[in-house]
Design a protein around this motif. Structure first.
Motif, short mmCIF file in Angstrom:
data_model
loop_
_atom_site.label_atom_id
_atom_site.label_comp_id
_atom_site.label_asym_id
_atom_site.label_seq_id
_atom_site.Cartn_x
_atom_site.Cartn_y
_atom_site.Cartn_z
N ARG A 29 1.09 7.33 11.18
CA ARG A 29 0.60 7.16 9.68
C ARG A 29 1.42 7.55 8.47
NH1 ARG A 29 -4.26 10.13 9.53
NH2 ARG A 29 -3.38 11.58 11.01
N THR A 30 2.22 8.67 8.59
CA THR A 30 2.88 9.08 7.53
C THR A 30 4.57 8.82 7.96
OG1 THR A 30 1.40 10.94 7.13
CG2 THR A 30 3.49 11.17 6.06
N THR A 31 4.97 9.23 9.11
CA THR A 31 6.40 9.14 9.49
C THR A 31 6.69 8.26 10.44
OG1 THR A 31 6.47 10.86 10.98
CG2 THR A 31 6.94 11.41 8.85
N GLN A 32 7.71 7.54 10.46
CA GLN A 32 8.34 6.45 11.35
C GLN A 32 9.51 6.86 11.84
OE1 GLN A 32 7.44 5.23 8.01
NE2 GLN A 32 5.27 5.80 8.88
N LEU A 33 9.99 6.72 13.00
CA LEU A 33 11.34 6.49 13.57
C LEU A 33 11.71 5.43 14.23
CD1 LEU A 33 13.46 8.64 14.31
CD2 LEU A 33 12.22 9.20 16.50
N TRP A 34 12.98 4.90 13.70
CA TRP A 34 13.50 3.73 13.97
C TRP A 34 14.89 4.01 14.57
CZ3 TRP A 34 11.06 -0.76 12.96
CH2 TRP A 34 9.86 -0.63 12.19
N GLU A 35 15.29 3.09 15.59
CA GLU A 35 16.51 2.81 16.12
C GLU A 35 16.96 1.76 15.53
OE1 GLU A 35 18.66 3.60 20.30
OE2 GLU A 35 17.17 1.91 20.28
N CYS A 89 22.11 4.03 15.29
CA CYS A 89 21.46 4.98 14.33
C CYS A 89 20.24 5.34 14.59
CB CYS A 89 21.81 4.19 12.72
SG CYS A 89 23.52 3.65 12.41
N LYS A 90 19.55 6.40 14.05
CA LYS A 90 18.37 6.72 13.89
C LYS A 90 17.82 7.11 12.73
CE LYS A 90 17.54 8.29 18.75
NZ LYS A 90 17.33 9.53 19.47
N LEU A 91 16.72 6.72 12.20
CA LEU A 91 16.24 6.69 10.90
C LEU A 91 14.85 7.05 10.63
CD1 LEU A 91 16.46 6.22 7.67
CD2 LEU A 91 15.61 3.94 8.14
N THR A 92 14.55 8.12 10.19
CA THR A 92 13.17 8.64 9.92
C THR A 92 12.82 8.13 8.42
OG1 THR A 92 13.49 10.56 11.14
CG2 THR A 92 11.44 10.65 10.02
N THR A 93 11.74 7.53 8.21
CA THR A 93 11.04 7.12 7.21
C THR A 93 9.52 7.55 6.94
OG1 THR A 93 10.05 4.89 8.13
CG2 THR A 93 12.02 4.99 7.06
N ILE A 94 9.28 7.87 5.64
CA ILE A 94 8.02 8.34 5.45
C ILE A 94 7.38 7.36 4.51
CG2 ILE A 94 8.92 9.63 3.41
CD1 ILE A 94 6.74 11.93 4.11
N ALA A 95 5.88 7.25 4.75
CA ALA A 95 5.04 6.01 4.06
C ALA A 95 4.21 7.03 3.14
CB ALA A 95 4.26 5.24 5.06
N LEU A 96 4.47 6.88 1.64
CA LEU A 96 3.91 7.59 0.87
C LEU A 96 2.80 6.61 0.11
CD1 LEU A 96 6.70 9.15 -1.03
CD2 LEU A 96 5.29 10.21 0.45
N PRO A 97 1.48 6.87 -0.05
CA PRO A 97 0.67 5.84 -0.44
C PRO A 97 0.69 5.77 -2.04
CG PRO A 97 -0.54 7.82 0.16
CD PRO A 97 0.88 8.05 0.59
N LYS A 98 0.67 4.44 -2.32
CA LYS A 98 0.62 3.84 -3.81
C LYS A 98 -0.67 4.27 -4.36
CE LYS A 98 4.11 0.27 -3.23
NZ LYS A 98 4.19 -1.34 -3.56
N LYS A 99 -0.42 4.71 -5.62
CA LYS A 99 -1.80 5.17 -6.29
C LYS A 99 -2.29 4.02 -7.32
CE LYS A 99 -0.65 9.74 -5.85
NZ LYS A 99 -0.96 11.11 -5.71
N LYS A 139 1.03 -1.19 -0.10
CA LYS A 139 0.01 0.08 0.07
C LYS A 139 0.83 1.21 -0.08
CE LYS A 139 -3.84 -2.12 2.58
NZ LYS A 139 -4.62 -2.32 3.71
N PHE A 140 2.15 1.27 0.36
CA PHE A 140 2.91 2.30 0.44
C PHE A 140 4.32 2.33 -0.06
CE2 PHE A 140 0.31 2.10 4.30
CZ PHE A 140 -0.48 3.35 4.29
N TYR A 141 5.04 3.34 -0.72
CA TYR A 141 6.28 3.09 -0.70
C TYR A 141 6.88 4.03 0.35
CZ TYR A 141 4.92 3.43 -5.92
OH TYR A 141 4.56 3.08 -7.02
N VAL A 142 8.32 3.26 0.63
CA VAL A 142 8.79 3.92 1.95
C VAL A 142 9.98 4.59 1.58
CG1 VAL A 142 9.94 3.01 3.97
CG2 VAL A 142 7.99 2.03 3.35
N ARG A 143 10.17 5.85 1.99
CA ARG A 143 11.46 6.42 1.86
C ARG A 143 12.05 6.78 3.05
NH1 ARG A 143 10.41 4.49 -2.12
NH2 ARG A 143 9.95 5.14 -4.43
N GLY A 144 13.47 6.57 3.19
CA GLY A 144 14.11 7.21 4.41
C GLY A 144 14.35 8.90 4.04
N ILE A 145 14.07 9.56 5.07
CA ILE A 145 13.98 11.03 4.85
C ILE A 145 15.32 11.80 5.70
CG2 ILE A 145 12.01 11.19 4.07
CD1 ILE A 145 10.73 12.36 6.74
N GLU A 146 15.76 10.94 6.84
CA GLU A 146 16.74 11.39 7.58
C GLU A 146 17.34 10.35 8.38
OE1 GLU A 146 17.82 14.75 11.03
OE2 GLU A 146 15.70 14.54 10.89
#
Length: 140
Positions: A110-116, A130-140, A78-85
């Motif tokens: 729902r939109t951003t996730q924070l990972w350790e 490391c810390k990573l912030t990802t964003i979930a972008l809805p697939k169309k 359902k989503f594209y995942v991209r690392g943003i930071e």
């Protein structure tokens, strides 16, 4: 290992073929209710000039496992995942063996996730945190 875990790991490893993850020989090895673990061999291919693990390779491993965790825990169909930071603190060097990256969710929005992502050696000693912030972008 149960079939569900095996299937998740198989999908993660399959989608890495022909990518940077395959180039770095990253392999997903364990998954649980709130974590994903991948490993990467430490050899001359990922060394910096003085013969220890390159921080950039460590960060590539961390972003790979964190992004894959977002993909499986958020339904990658359902989503594209991209690392943003991403940030990394390298605390110990390593020149051979394997490093293991364990991604655990800190915030699952729902939109951003924070990972350790803790990167450890085979003796479970911390190599990088490391810390990573990802964003979930809805697939169309």
């Amino acid at each position: 290992m149960d079939q569900h875990k095996e299937k998740i790991l198989s999908v993660c490893n399959e989608i890495c073929k022909g990518t940077l993850m395959e180039t770095l020989a990253i392999e997903f090895v364990d998954v649980g209710e709130n974590f994903l673990i991948a490993r990467m061999p430490v050899n001359s291919k990922v060394h910096q000039p003085d013969g220890v693990l390159h921080g950039g390779a460590t960060v590539a491993l961390a972003e790979s496992v964190g992004s894959a965790a977002s993909y499986i825990f958020l339904d990658g169909n359902k989503f594209y995942v991209r690392g943003i930071e991403i940030s990394a603190n390298h605390v110990k060097s390593i020149s051979e063996g394997f490093v293991y990256a364990k991604a655990q969710i800190i915030h699952k929005g729902r939109t951003t996730q924070l990972w350790e992502i803790k990167v450890t050696n085979e003796a479970d000693e911390l190599i990088s945190n490391c810390k990573l912030t990802t964003i979930a972008l809805p697939k169309k």
